[in-house]
Write a protein that holds these residues in place. Structure first.
Motif, short mmCIF file in Angstrom:
data_model
loop_
_atom_site.label_atom_id
_atom_site.label_comp_id
_atom_site.label_asym_id
_atom_site.label_seq_id
_atom_site.Cartn_x
_atom_site.Cartn_y
_atom_site.Cartn_z
N LEU A 25 87.36 -24.56 -6.20
CA LEU A 25 88.24 -24.34 -7.35
C LEU A 25 88.53 -22.85 -7.52
CD1 LEU A 25 89.76 -25.81 -9.54
CD2 LEU A 25 87.78 -25.58 -11.03
N ALA A 78 90.25 -28.93 -7.54
CA ALA A 78 90.86 -27.92 -6.66
C ALA A 78 91.78 -28.60 -5.65
CB ALA A 78 89.76 -27.15 -5.94
N ALA A 99 90.97 -21.87 -4.78
CA ALA A 99 92.33 -22.35 -5.08
C ALA A 99 92.95 -21.51 -6.20
CB ALA A 99 92.29 -23.83 -5.47
N ASN A 100 92.14 -21.21 -7.24
CA ASN A 100 92.66 -20.41 -8.36
C ASN A 100 93.02 -19.00 -7.92
OD1 ASN A 100 92.63 -22.35 -10.30
ND2 ASN A 100 90.59 -21.85 -11.05
#
Lengths: 176, 409
Positions: free
Chosen positions: B4, B82, B7-8
């Motif tokens: 996550l 994610a 991805a962020n």
């Protein structure tokens, strides 16, 4: 103030517009004169008196208590102004307090006297009712405008700004 | 770094280039719905096992949500979220009319019998059938799931909603599946590698390739790259790696893998460790297994000039930065492995049309869609002077953003 002087003052009052001298006189006969010293509370928020007060001389302020915060001054009233009108027809607690800012002289028309006026001089009572409707509808219209401004100011205006900005960014330059 | 966070981090890099406000970033990142359910199962020996199943539906601005169903011991809320987000950008990059979703169950399928796997699958569908469907959210195979699992999903879904094979993709060809679906992700990886070489004015023939992972994606990528003239000189699976500078005989290795379920001890190559594959002396590195394998610790040792992300999130942001400094070109996951979801889309279209396409048509449509996505990403990268990854995210976020503003809130 002489009786004649008081009647002349009453004539300026928004509540008593379009009245001839007989009608004004009929109203005058049914009102009571009340005087208050500066700082004195004339009308208390939360209590319910079914009366109309017309300010003959002096100034008053309309104050609404905040939720545990400092009281909010809603308005300042001058000679010729009227208060008590919201509880006059509907027997409900006053939505705000009225306090004398200077020494104040008022004329008070109680709901019972107004009923007498309806019998004795229906034309005058009718004009008072119409003028009250005008006062209340003007205030309601202003409230509507404030509400709209408040709602727009808090969300849609800002949101539209951000939304428009987002759209502009997505549609400028790059081909997706 | 978690999936996550990775991805962020990539999302934020693209959003910075696009100049998006923080409220718009929150709007685009926040999943539409997250479902977490109990999957209770009676094991063959009679004891009761309680598993947790997830389905995260990230965005539906561009169409019904689409994404795999992963049965793996490391599945958790963060990973699924994610991967769901990644699916929204991926479907947008290749411009197919879907949003993004992902799901999974925290379970080691190697420890389940076939009967237990079937019961887990059906029980999960019992819990989520209301929120999925051909016009809502269409699951597909992922790690730990396959065509058989999709067949059970279809059958269980149809018990509630009637005949509707378009409710899931990646089904067996005999049961409303599409020709070319199984090979699609690997074939897409190979096609895009060739397209990248053409763009770089380099010849793929003779190029040396290392592929980490020899599952569905890795093995098909190897097969098609060999057909295109490249040499797969290194590959691996969870049990170990292989190297052969002359090129591994992939057809032979596929047969060996079918029989032994591993590439380990394949006679036509030398044995190396799984991680050595990543730093092998090759032109192209294709991570085709799990996420996070390329990180700050090994990125400086990578010798390939090109990294093709067949796996999801294989490169951590620190490694991505190192690759950029070292002029190693990374073809990002949301483009590189989009072949799978694209042919899933073809399967869904065929199911809805009740009309079967020939394999040639599936392949040529796939090539056309991937080429269009590649060209658009390269154009954005050149215009904005950003990496292919940031360009792909800009394209994905931009298309989702446009659909969002056109539809309104």
């Amino acid at each position: 103030m002489s009786e004649h002087g008081t009647i002349l003052q009453l004539k300026k009052c928004v509540l008593l517009q379009d009245m001839n001298s007989d009608e004004l006189d009929a109203v005058f006969r049914l009102t009571e004169s009340e005087d208050f010293a500066a700082g004195e509370e004339i009308l208390t928020e939360g209590l319910a008196y079914q009366s109309l007060w017309i300010i003959v001389t002096g100034r008053c302020e309309v104050v609404k208590s905040g939720n545990g915060l400092e009281p909010n001054r809603l308005a300042e009233l001058e000679e010729g102004a009227v208060f008590g009108e919201m509880s006059f027809f509907e027997k409900a607690p006053h939505s705000a307090s009225v306090r004398a800012l200077s020494d104040v002289s008022t004329m008070r028309l109680t709901r019972r006297r107004f009923e007498d006026l309806r019998k004795n001089c229906p034309a005058a009572a009718d004009k008072i009712a119409c003028n009250l409707v005008n006062i209340l509808s003007t205030r309601l219209r202003r409230m509507d405008e404030w509400t709209c401004q408040l709602v727009e100011g808090n969300c849609s205006e800002r949101q539209q700004g951000e939304w428009q900005e987002f759209r502009a960014k997505l549609y400028s330059g790059l081909q997706f | 770094m978690s999936s996550l966070e990775t991805a962020n981090s990539y999302f934020e890099q693209a959003a910075d280039v696009m100049g998006l406000s923080s409220n718009m970033r929150t709007l685009l990142k926040t999943p539409l719905r997250e479902v977490k359910v109990q999957v209770a199962l009676e094991m063959d020996d009679g004891h009761i096992s309680t598993l947790i199943g997830y389905r995260v539906q990230h965005d539906k601005a561009r169409g019904p949500m689409k994404g795999g169903l992963r049965f793996h011991p490391e599945v958790d809320d963060d990973e699924v979220q994610a991967l769901a987000t990644l699916m929204s950008w991926k479907t947008a990059v290749v411009n197919i009319p879907y949003g993004g979703a992902k799901g999974g169950i925290t379970v080691d399928t190697h420890k389940l019998s076939a009967g237990e796997l079937e019961r887990v699958t059906r029980k999960f569908v019992d819990e989520i059938h209301d929120v999925i469907g051909p016009d809502k959210d269409i699951p597909a195979p992922d790690m730990g799931t396959n065509a058989q699992v999709m067949a059970w999903i279809m059958n269980q879904y149809e018990k509630f909603h009637g005949f509707n094979p378009a409710c899931v993709t990646g089904k067996p060809v005999e049961l409303h599946g599409a020709d070319g679906r199984e090979e699609a992700t690997g074939r897409g990886v190979a096609v895009l590698t060739r397209t990248l070489f053409e763009h770089q004015k380099r010849d793929l023939a003779g190029a040396r390739i290392a592929i980490q992972g020899f599952g569905n994606v890795g093995s098909f990528a190897a097969k098609f790259l060999c057909e295109m003239g490249a040499k797969v000189t290194a590959t691996s699976d969870a049990h170990g790696g292989l190297v052969n500078e002359e090129g591994i005989d992939i057809a032979e290795l596929i047969r060996y893998h079918d029989e032994h379920k591993t590439v380990k001890d394949f006679p036509g190559a030398d044995a190396v460790s799984n991680t050595e594959i990543l730093t092998a002396d090759v032109d192209v590195l294709i991570p085709a297994a799990i996420g996070g394998v390329l990180n700050a610790e090994n990125a400086r040792d990578v010798r390939a000039q090109y990294v093709i992300e067949a796996a999801n999130n294989p490169t951590e942001p620190e490694a991505d930065e190192i690759f950029e400094q070292r002029n190693i070109l990374v073809l990002p996951d949301i483009l590189a492995n989009a072949g799978g979801v694209t042919v899933s889309y073809f399967e869904w279209v065929q199911n809805r049309q009740h009309f079967r396409w020939e394999l040639d048509r599936v392949r040529s449509e796939l090539d056309r869609i991937l080429a269009a996505g590649f060209n658009r990403v390269v154009t954005i990268a050149e215009e904005k002077k950003v990496s292919l990854r940031v360009a792909a995210y800009i394209l994905g976020i931009g298309r989702v953003g446009r659909a969002t503003v056109l539809a309104g809130l």
